[in-house]
Design a protein around this motif. Structure first.
Motif, short mmCIF file in Angstrom:
data_model
loop_
_atom_site.label_atom_id
_atom_site.label_comp_id
_atom_site.label_asym_id
_atom_site.label_seq_id
_atom_site.Cartn_x
_atom_site.Cartn_y
_atom_site.Cartn_z
N LEU A 1 0.75 -0.93 0.21
CA LEU A 1 -0.01 0.14 -0.13
C LEU A 1 0.87 1.17 -0.12
CD1 LEU A 1 -2.88 -0.99 2.85
CD2 LEU A 1 -3.04 -1.27 0.05
N VAL A 2 2.03 1.28 0.71
CA VAL A 2 3.14 2.39 0.77
C VAL A 2 3.63 2.26 -0.71
CG1 VAL A 2 5.28 3.55 1.64
CG2 VAL A 2 3.63 1.98 3.51
N MET A 3 4.28 1.47 -1.23
CA MET A 3 4.59 1.54 -2.62
C MET A 3 3.34 2.01 -3.21
SD MET A 3 7.45 0.69 -2.18
CE MET A 3 8.63 0.90 -4.13
N LEU A 4 2.32 2.04 -3.15
CA LEU A 4 1.61 2.16 -4.57
C LEU A 4 1.21 3.89 -4.49
CD1 LEU A 4 -1.77 -0.89 -3.78
CD2 LEU A 4 -0.73 -0.06 -5.92
N ALA A 5 0.74 4.27 -3.37
CA ALA A 5 1.26 5.80 -2.83
C ALA A 5 2.27 6.02 -3.86
CB ALA A 5 0.47 5.76 -1.51
N LEU A 6 3.39 5.44 -3.45
CA LEU A 6 4.28 6.24 -4.02
C LEU A 6 4.32 6.48 -5.14
CD1 LEU A 6 7.03 5.50 -1.22
CD2 LEU A 6 6.10 7.56 -1.04
N TRP A 7 4.33 5.38 -6.35
CA TRP A 7 4.92 4.69 -7.29
C TRP A 7 2.91 6.15 -7.85
CZ3 TRP A 7 3.62 -0.53 -6.64
CH2 TRP A 7 4.91 -1.73 -6.35
N GLN A 8 1.97 6.70 -7.04
CA GLN A 8 1.12 7.39 -7.89
C GLN A 8 2.01 8.95 -7.42
OE1 GLN A 8 -2.83 6.40 -6.45
NE2 GLN A 8 -3.43 8.74 -7.36
N HIS A 9 2.24 9.47 -6.37
CA HIS A 9 2.33 10.92 -6.05
C HIS A 9 4.14 11.22 -5.70
CE1 HIS A 9 -1.78 10.70 -5.55
NE2 HIS A 9 -1.70 9.90 -4.92
N ALA A 10 4.81 9.77 -5.32
CA ALA A 10 5.95 10.22 -4.84
C ALA A 10 7.01 11.38 -6.00
CB ALA A 10 7.00 9.63 -5.03
N PRO A 11 7.40 12.63 -4.94
CA PRO A 11 7.34 12.46 -3.59
C PRO A 11 6.86 13.06 -2.55
CG PRO A 11 8.52 14.35 -4.30
CD PRO A 11 8.51 13.45 -5.56
N LEU A 12 6.88 12.07 -1.29
CA LEU A 12 6.00 12.81 -0.51
C LEU A 12 5.95 13.00 1.00
CD1 LEU A 12 2.61 9.87 -1.22
CD2 LEU A 12 2.52 12.65 -1.48
N SER A 13 5.72 13.81 1.67
CA SER A 13 6.27 14.29 2.78
C SER A 13 5.37 13.00 3.66
CB SER A 13 5.73 14.82 3.92
OG SER A 13 3.74 14.88 3.51
N VAL A 14 5.78 12.63 4.54
CA VAL A 14 5.57 11.41 6.19
C VAL A 14 4.25 11.78 6.23
CG1 VAL A 14 5.57 9.90 7.75
CG2 VAL A 14 7.77 10.48 6.68
N ARG A 15 4.52 12.70 6.39
CA ARG A 15 2.67 13.53 6.86
C ARG A 15 1.48 13.01 5.73
NH1 ARG A 15 3.41 18.44 9.37
NH2 ARG A 15 3.42 17.17 11.22
N LYS A 16 1.97 13.56 4.91
CA LYS A 16 1.03 13.59 3.31
C LYS A 16 1.33 11.97 2.86
CE LYS A 16 -1.49 14.81 -0.03
NZ LYS A 16 -2.46 15.44 0.06
N LEU A 17 1.96 10.97 3.18
CA LEU A 17 1.69 9.87 3.58
C LEU A 17 0.52 9.27 4.01
CD1 LEU A 17 2.63 6.98 1.54
CD2 LEU A 17 4.54 7.32 2.69
N SER A 18 1.15 9.30 5.37
CA SER A 18 0.25 9.28 6.64
C SER A 18 -1.68 9.22 6.04
CB SER A 18 0.88 9.53 7.33
OG SER A 18 -0.26 9.88 8.66
N THR A 19 -2.09 11.13 5.76
CA THR A 19 -2.46 10.93 5.28
C THR A 19 -3.62 10.68 4.63
OG1 THR A 19 -2.17 13.90 5.96
CG2 THR A 19 -4.59 13.07 4.47
N LEU A 20 -2.09 10.05 3.44
CA LEU A 20 -3.24 9.33 2.05
C LEU A 20 -3.34 7.61 2.19
CD1 LEU A 20 -0.71 10.10 -1.27
CD2 LEU A 20 -3.14 10.13 -0.78
N LEU A 21 -2.95 7.13 3.39
CA LEU A 21 -2.77 5.59 3.77
C LEU A 21 -3.54 6.26 4.99
CD1 LEU A 21 0.84 4.81 2.99
CD2 LEU A 21 -1.35 4.07 2.15
N GLN A 22 -4.40 6.33 5.53
CA GLN A 22 -4.52 6.50 6.69
C GLN A 22 -4.58 5.77 7.85
OE1 GLN A 22 -8.84 6.41 5.72
NE2 GLN A 22 -9.51 7.61 4.26
N LEU A 23 -3.05 6.29 8.10
CA LEU A 23 -2.00 5.40 8.92
C LEU A 23 -1.58 6.87 9.88
CD1 LEU A 23 -0.35 2.76 6.71
CD2 LEU A 23 -2.18 2.41 8.47
N ASP A 24 -1.40 6.73 11.02
CA ASP A 24 -1.02 7.30 12.36
C ASP A 24 0.79 7.00 11.38
OD1 ASP A 24 0.31 5.79 14.26
OD2 ASP A 24 -1.27 4.98 14.00
N PRO A 25 1.85 8.08 11.99
CA PRO A 25 3.32 8.09 11.47
C PRO A 25 3.90 6.83 12.71
CG PRO A 25 2.19 10.51 12.02
CD PRO A 25 1.73 9.54 11.97
N GLY A 26 3.22 6.75 13.65
CA GLY A 26 3.69 5.47 14.50
C GLY A 26 3.12 4.05 14.02
#
Length: 141
Positions: A41-66
């Protein structure tokens, strides 16, 4: 009249079992790539949107940074991404794909059709299910 507490009548039960079952379908497809489903799922988000901030990636994946941080560390250790301070904002970590992370996308293109094939459901039915689940997610958040 059905018992409102009957296990088989619970939406949460159906969603939980369906999620585990579908992730199990992905597992043998992802193993040759060295990925778990959350890493995919992380890779899917990055293939679509990279580069991304960790905060933006966290929001896209609906995962907390931890939760996201160990996934990123593992993907970085296997050489698929890099985490670097954003030159525009030193407080922010930018996540970028490495060449091998970008190249992995080609292999990943085989996964969606393989999942559809393994589920044995018509594509239009899966698309309707996706739309319904998207509405459930929206209603629950």
């Amino acid at each position: 009249m059905n018992d409102p507490l009957e296990l088989e009548q619970q939406v949460c039960f159906a969603l939980s079992v369906a999620a585990r079952s579908v992730v199990a379908v992905y597992r043998p497809l992802l193993e040759p790539m060295g990925l778990t489903h959350p890493q995919y799922l992380v890779m899917l988000a990055l293939w679509q949107h990279a580069p991304l901030s960790v905060r933006k990636l966290s929001t896209l994946l609906q995962l907390d940074p931890g939760t996201l941080s160990p996934l990123l560390k593992r993907l970085e250790s296997i050489g698929y991404l890099r985490r670097e301070r954003d030159p525009k904002d030193e407080r922010s970590l930018a996540v970028t794909l490495t060449p091998s992370g970008r190249d992995l996308r080609e292999q990943a293109l085989k996964i969606p059709p393989a999942v559809v094939d393994r589920l044995g459901m018509p594509l239009d039915e899966l698309m309707s299910l996706h739309a319904a689940l998207t509405r459930v997610i929206s209603a629950a958040t």
